[in-house]
Enzyme design. Sequence first.
Site, PDB file in Angstrom:
ATOM      1  N   LYS A  13     -11.796  14.051   5.007  1.00 59.81           N
ATOM      2  CA  LYS A  13     -13.034  13.339   5.361  1.00 59.81           C
ATOM      3  C   LYS A  13     -12.781  11.892   5.730  1.00 59.81           C
ATOM      4  O   LYS A  13     -13.322  11.390   6.701  1.00 59.81           O
ATOM      5  CB  LYS A  13     -13.991  13.335   4.157  1.00 59.81           C
ATOM      6  CG  LYS A  13     -14.924  14.504   4.085  1.00 59.81           C
ATOM      7  CD  LYS A  13     -15.901  14.309   2.942  1.00 59.81           C
ATOM      8  CE  LYS A  13     -15.174  14.134   1.696  1.00 59.81           C
ATOM      9  NZ  LYS A  13     -15.369  13.739   0.498  1.00 59.81           N
ATOM     10  N   ARG A  88     -24.301  13.259  -2.752  1.00 56.62           N
ATOM     11  CA  ARG A  88     -23.546  14.320  -3.406  1.00 56.62           C
ATOM     12  C   ARG A  88     -24.431  15.140  -4.335  1.00 56.62           C
ATOM     13  O   ARG A  88     -23.960  16.123  -4.891  1.00 56.62           O
ATOM     14  CB  ARG A  88     -22.450  13.689  -4.265  1.00 56.62           C
ATOM     15  CG  ARG A  88     -21.045  13.742  -3.674  1.00 56.62           C
ATOM     16  CD  ARG A  88     -20.197  12.883  -4.571  1.00 56.62           C
ATOM     17  NE  ARG A  88     -18.802  13.195  -4.609  1.00 56.62           N
ATOM     18  CZ  ARG A  88     -17.874  12.504  -3.977  1.00 56.62           C
ATOM     19  NH1 ARG A  88     -18.203  11.539  -3.149  1.00 56.62           N
ATOM     20  NH2 ARG A  88     -16.605  12.782  -4.161  1.00 56.62           N
ATOM     21  N   ARG A 144     -13.079  18.017  -9.878  1.00 53.26           N
ATOM     22  CA  ARG A 144     -13.756  17.471  -8.697  1.00 53.26           C
ATOM     23  C   ARG A 144     -14.123  18.574  -7.708  1.00 53.26           C
ATOM     24  O   ARG A 144     -15.186  18.545  -7.097  1.00 53.26           O
ATOM     25  CB  ARG A 144     -12.885  16.399  -8.029  1.00 53.26           C
ATOM     26  CG  ARG A 144     -12.757  15.176  -8.918  1.00 53.26           C
ATOM     27  CD  ARG A 144     -11.717  14.238  -8.406  1.00 53.26           C
ATOM     28  NE  ARG A 144     -12.164  13.582  -7.200  1.00 53.26           N
ATOM     29  CZ  ARG A 144     -11.374  13.234  -6.212  1.00 53.26           C
ATOM     30  NH1 ARG A 144     -10.102  13.508  -6.249  1.00 53.26           N
ATOM     31  NH2 ARG A 144     -11.867  12.619  -5.171  1.00 53.26           N
TER      32      ARG A 144
HETATM   33  P1  AMP Z   1     -14.273  10.387  -3.334  1.00 55.48           P
HETATM   34  O1  AMP Z   1     -13.158   9.462  -2.940  1.00 55.48           O
HETATM   35  O2  AMP Z   1     -15.395  10.405  -2.334  1.00 55.48           O
HETATM   36  O3  AMP Z   1     -13.795  11.774  -3.654  1.00 55.48           O
HETATM   37  O4  AMP Z   1     -14.925   9.804  -4.665  1.00 55.48           O
HETATM   38  C1  AMP Z   1     -14.129   9.562  -5.818  1.00 55.48           C
HETATM   39  C2  AMP Z   1     -14.999   9.528  -7.057  1.00 55.48           C
HETATM   40  O5  AMP Z   1     -16.019   8.506  -6.936  1.00 55.48           O
HETATM   41  C3  AMP Z   1     -15.783  10.800  -7.341  1.00 55.48           C
HETATM   42  O6  AMP Z   1     -14.996  11.768  -8.019  1.00 55.48           O
HETATM   43  C4  AMP Z   1     -16.913  10.266  -8.206  1.00 55.48           C
HETATM   44  O7  AMP Z   1     -16.494   9.974  -9.517  1.00 55.48           O
HETATM   45  C5  AMP Z   1     -17.231   8.933  -7.539  1.00 55.48           C
HETATM   46  N1  AMP Z   1     -18.257   9.095  -6.463  1.00 55.48           N
HETATM   47  C6  AMP Z   1     -18.070   8.891  -5.129  1.00 55.48           C
HETATM   48  N2  AMP Z   1     -19.217   9.122  -4.448  1.00 55.48           N
HETATM   49  C7  AMP Z   1     -20.144   9.494  -5.357  1.00 55.48           C
HETATM   50  C8  AMP Z   1     -21.509   9.895  -5.262  1.00 55.48           C
HETATM   51  N3  AMP Z   1     -22.153   9.963  -4.076  1.00 55.48           N
HETATM   52  N4  AMP Z   1     -22.151  10.205  -6.422  1.00 55.48           N
HETATM   53  C9  AMP Z   1     -21.526  10.153  -7.610  1.00 55.48           C
HETATM   54  N5  AMP Z   1     -20.237   9.814  -7.771  1.00 55.48           N
HETATM   55  C10 AMP Z   1     -19.524   9.481  -6.662  1.00 55.48           C
END
Ligand code: AMP
Length: 194
Positions: A13, A88, A144
């Site tokens: 992404k 999310r 995740r």
């Molecule tokens: P990502 O790099 O997008 O996978 O995000 C890493 C981590 O950030 C996730 O595992 C969540 O802990 C937190 N996070 C990112 N975006 C969100 C969101 N929209 N809602 C809740 N937690 C988020």
Amino acid sequence: MRLLIMGPPGAGKGTQAGLIAEHYDIPAISTGDIFRAMKTADTPLAHQVRAIMDSGGYVSDEVTNAIVLERLTEPDCENGFLLDGYPRTLDQVKTLDAALDTKGTRLDAVVSLQADVDEVVVRLLKRAQIEGRSDDNEDTVRIRLREYAEKTAPLLDVYRQQGILVEVDGLGPIDEVSKRLFDALDKAAPAPTA
Ligand code: AMP
């Protein structure tokens, strides 16, 4: 263009978000990046965010919505944006829709980058090694992916019903995926001519 990019962690992404943002000249806003940047601060909220991220769970809707909605008021978002990693949860979908509605705008398209789970696990563990990301280890990767399947994947149906979902196969070399993506996006939401 007001866009979202969705897909399981490790589907590529971030890379594709950068290319889309460049193509449409809009900011790519990644909540994962925002939270990772926050983790280093010495504040109660930063400590809370760090603990949640390191456990593989989601930051609360209240905190996440507040941060994103504030970011969307910045001048660089006036002509559009690409959100990566947000919304999310259903609560986040509703909050975003309502905020855009208040401004008389709406999303143009939602890109769903699809990837095979086994492939994604391998990619994430490799990336964790290279980047030293403490939120990506074998256990948190599984959590995740489960969080995504349970809480986030169902959101695709909401956007499918709104008729704005664009599904793209995320497997293969970066330039092949981005070609697929732009072809699909051009059909679904042609960029306005200047
Ligand atoms: P990502 O790099 O997008 O996978 O995000 C890493 C981590 O950030 C996730 O595992 C969540 O802990 C937190 N996070 C990112 N975006 C969100 C969101 N929209 N809602 C809740 N937690 C988020």
